[in-house]
Design an enzyme around this catalytic site. Structure first.
Site, PDB file in Angstrom:
ATOM      1  N   GLU A 174       0.849  -1.064  -0.187  1.00  0.00           N
ATOM      2  CA  GLU A 174       0.067  -0.054  -0.004  1.00  0.00           C
ATOM      3  C   GLU A 174       0.958   1.433  -0.057  1.00  0.00           C
ATOM      4  O   GLU A 174       0.643   1.981  -0.685  1.00  0.00           O
ATOM      5  CB  GLU A 174      -0.797  -0.102   1.426  1.00  0.00           C
ATOM      6  CG  GLU A 174      -1.809   1.146   1.471  1.00  0.00           C
ATOM      7  CD  GLU A 174      -3.089   1.170   0.688  1.00  0.00           C
ATOM      8  OE1 GLU A 174      -3.538   0.023   0.250  1.00  0.00           O
ATOM      9  OE2 GLU A 174      -3.746   1.990   0.472  1.00  0.00           O
ATOM     10  N   ASP A 175       1.960   1.229   0.939  1.00  0.00           N
ATOM     11  CA  ASP A 175       2.538   2.341   0.892  1.00  0.00           C
ATOM     12  C   ASP A 175       3.883   2.440   0.697  1.00  0.00           C
ATOM     13  O   ASP A 175       4.830   3.505   0.741  1.00  0.00           O
ATOM     14  CB  ASP A 175       2.620   2.876   2.487  1.00  0.00           C
ATOM     15  CG  ASP A 175       1.403   3.085   3.263  1.00  0.00           C
ATOM     16  OD1 ASP A 175       0.464   3.346   2.445  1.00  0.00           O
ATOM     17  OD2 ASP A 175       1.085   2.812   4.560  1.00  0.00           O
TER      18      ASP A 175
END
Ligand code: MN
Length: 677
Positions: free
Chosen positions: A74-75
């Site tokens: 996600e990051d």
């Protein structure tokens, strides 16, 4: 921190691959390099803390690794493929389940994303409960560090969401430790003054009672030893602050009235010892009348097992003992996690695994039913979670996943085509039901078959939802002889018209027939009926040619205020073109009985039908009552569905549409039943 994680994990996982766990840590640390949490600490502290929370639930190695990696795709630059390559497809699956969810980070369309991701959470977790367990740990650590979020509104929003969604999930999964901690963290953010007051009260009273608790534990230890009763643990219990607070609010009692109870838990080896221990306690302390609860003999509906007894304990202090086995204790405290991680150690047959899965899905489905709050958001949630899929169970406990709207026939074909061919009726949750009954999540369905079955009926086509069932039924119908097909088609069309409140086939004018024939490019009316009978002409489409919607359910009205009703909004999300709604006035004649109005309204609420008005009509010299309902109906399908459901309500004698005063006779289901007999 990583050392602490590894040593804790090693303490309960003898086969732990330390190098692999360390590798996951290094991988995540490198990926998150340079990123900081809101409180200024390196980002990696978050996944490690969440993993440490998970060791409290004694989760397995893959779960710990997936937790360490849960924010990576996600990051960071690293992808799910990178993760799979290094840690395998099982870890990938777990991380994937979380990743999709955490796309919800409260940006522009937070609500839609929220619903979407929760749906995914449930569906993924139904396949592997470890996903939701990681998600809970992730959320718990975020709640524990929420003070670092600068904006109070944002803290509020996160806490509220946690309280309304993740706390109920933890609750239903029986993961009490996490549930209590989540709840208290939310309590602290949402009601800081009350939270501080509870802390003060608990600490003050803890000081007083600490010595009594110690004395009680010592006394019980001596008693059991003297009688040579083996035990695993005798310990005090911590109640969670929020639940005490809620109890105070609910009961209007003071803190001391509620919290004066001293709680002590005794964990023993087996059930026999539980009762033996109870006997010893009652010999020694006077039990309070009516306070003995045997949840071992009769478990709570959520599966909780334990014996509870309240006695006048040491120094006359009222004390509640909970007595249970080690196994019950694990199950009670860790819920689904206990099921997943610990029951493997025992001999698990395949059957048990199925049961386990059943229980898990069941709980998720119950959750879906039980989530309740006045907030509109949750209304949406209810509407939309599992909007597309339902889960039903075979009598053996197998889970079958079907599209929403599917009925018994769909299920039968889904299982096996022969089952569809021979199906004559069904038992849903033990009760007889027609084949056309729409299934709901959680239903247990037994398809009743008979060698004498006439085979699939043409009108099934109008009810089935899955492509598979439609295809199989059409194949069958094509082989039928012409007269039977024609008879069937006529009967079905005639009946359908009557159900819609029209005078059956005789109501059709030559002009209507011609319009329909032209539409389908068929020369004669008989040929059209024949094609209908073979399933090549769609009944709804035919009705659409024969009548305008307004002929069938009255004229359209503009929606007064589209934003007033949730259901309209939900619909609009799917089809922006829906702007019109029909006002339909129905007179319902029924036997007088208590709760009738409630049942009718419930039925309408379940269908998502908006009631504009309800009026009771006078009915002299009759035991029947008459009520007029004004409803908002979107289309013919919904109208039919509504009539069908209302007719099923106990006591309903007839339903008449006001506009044409035609009584609507027998329901389709009744006809179906007759055929079956
Ligand atoms: Mn996270």
């Amino acid at each position: 921190m990583i050392e602490r994680l590894i040593s804790t994990a090693r303490s309960y996982l003898p086969d732990l691959n330390e190098a692999r766990l360390r590798d996951a840590f290094e991988f995540a640390r490198a990926a998150h390099e340079g990123q900081l949490r809101k409180d200024g600490t390196p980002y990696i502290t978050h996944p490690v803390s969440a993993a440490i929370i998970l060791t409290g639930l004694r989760v397995d190695e893959d779960t710990l690794i997936a937790c360490l990696l849960h924010d990576v795709p996600e990051d960071t630059e690293r992808t799910l493929d990178d993760i799979e390559e290094r840690f395998g497809d099982k870890v990938r699956f777990l991380v994937d389940g979380i990743t999709k969810l955490s796309k919800v980070h409260y940006r522009d369309d937070m609500e839609a994303r929220q619903i979407e991701s929760l749906k995914k959470l449930f569906i993924h977790s139904a396949q592997d409960p470890r996903i939701i367990i990681i998600k809970l740990a992730d959320r718990l650590h975020n709640m524990q560090t929420i003070e670092a979020v600068p904006k109070p509104e944002k803290r509020h929003r996160i806490a509220k969401e946690t309280l309304e969604i993740y706390v109920p999930i933890a609750n239903l999964l029986g993961i009490w430790e996490v549930k209590n901690q989540l709840e208290d963290a939310c309590f602290r953010v949402l009601l800081p003054r009350e939270y501080a007051e509870m802390i003060r009260l608990v600490e003050a009273s803890e000081k007083e009672r600490e010595s009594v608790r110690k004395k009680t534990i010592q006394a019980v230890t001596r008693l059991l030893r003297a009688k040579k009763v083996p035990f695993v643990a005798i310990e005090g219990r911590q109640k969670n602050l929020y639940s005490i607070y809620k109890k105070m609010l609910r009961s209007g009692k003071s803190f001391h009235e509620i919290y004066d109870l001293l709680g002590v838990r005794i964990v023993v080896e087996d059930i026999g010892t539980c009762y033996q221990t109870l006997g010893i306690l009652h010999q020694h302390f006077t039990p309070k009348i009516g306070r003995l609860k045997d949840y071992i003999a009769i478990p709570k509906s959520n599966g909780y097992q334990s014996i509870h007894t309240t006695v006048f304990g040491m120094n006359g202090i009222v004390t509640e003992f909970q007595i249970r086995t080690q196994e019950m204790h694990l199950e009670n405290e860790y819920g689904i996690a206990a099921h997943y991680f610990y029951s493997n150690k025992k001999q698990t047959t395949l059957k048990k695994d199925v049961k386990k899965k059943y229980k898990w899905v069941q709980k998720i489905l119950d959750l879906q039913r039980n989530i309740s709050s006045n907030r509109k958001f949750l209304e949406h949630l209810k509407l939309d979670i599992f909007e597309d899929r339902i889960f039903v169970f075979t009598p053996k406990g197998d889970v079958v996943d079907l599209p929403r709207g599917a009925n018994v026939i769909d299920l039968a074909y889904h299982i096996h085509s022969d089952l569809g061919m021979l199906a004559v009726s069904a038992q849903i949750n033990g009760k007889p039901a027609p084949l056309t009954t729409q299934l709901s999540s959680g239903d247990t369905v037994h398809v009743v078959t008979s060698e004498e079955s006439d085979g699939p009926q043409m009108e099934w086509l109008d009810h089935v939802h899955t492509h598979l069932a439609k295809t199989r039924i059409r194949e069958f119908l094509k082989e039928q002889d012409r007269t039977t097909v024609l008879d069937d088609a006529e009967e079905v069309l005639d009946h359908k018209l009557q159900v819609l409140g029209l005078a059956g086939m005789t109501a059709l004018t030559p002009l209507q027939k011609v319009v329909a024939m032209e539409h389908f490019g068929i020369e004669t009316w008989e040929e059209l009926l024949y094609e209908l009978g073979k399933g090549n002409v769609d009944l709804s489409e035919l009705l659409g040619c024969l009548f305008n919607e307004s002929d069938l359910i009255g004229s359209e009205t503009d929606l007064l205020d589209v934003h007033v009703y949730d259901r309209h909004q939900a619909r609009r999300l799917k089809s922006e073109s829906i702007q019109k709604v029909h006002r339909v006035e129905l007179v319902i004649e029924s036997q007088n009985r208590v709760g009738l109005l409630r049942d009718l309204s419930n039925e309408l609420a379940n269908l998502g039908i908006n009631i504009i008005a309800i009026q009771s009509l006078p009915r002299p010299n009759s035991s029947l009552s008459r009520m007029e309902f004004i409803l908002e109906i979107f289309d013919v399908k919904e109208y039919e569905r509504t009539l069908r459901s209302l007719r099923k309500v106990d006591g309903v004698v007839s339903i008449t549409r006001v506009q044409n005063e035609l009584s609507i006779p027998l329901s389709l289901d009744d006809v179906q039943k007759k055929r079956v007999q």
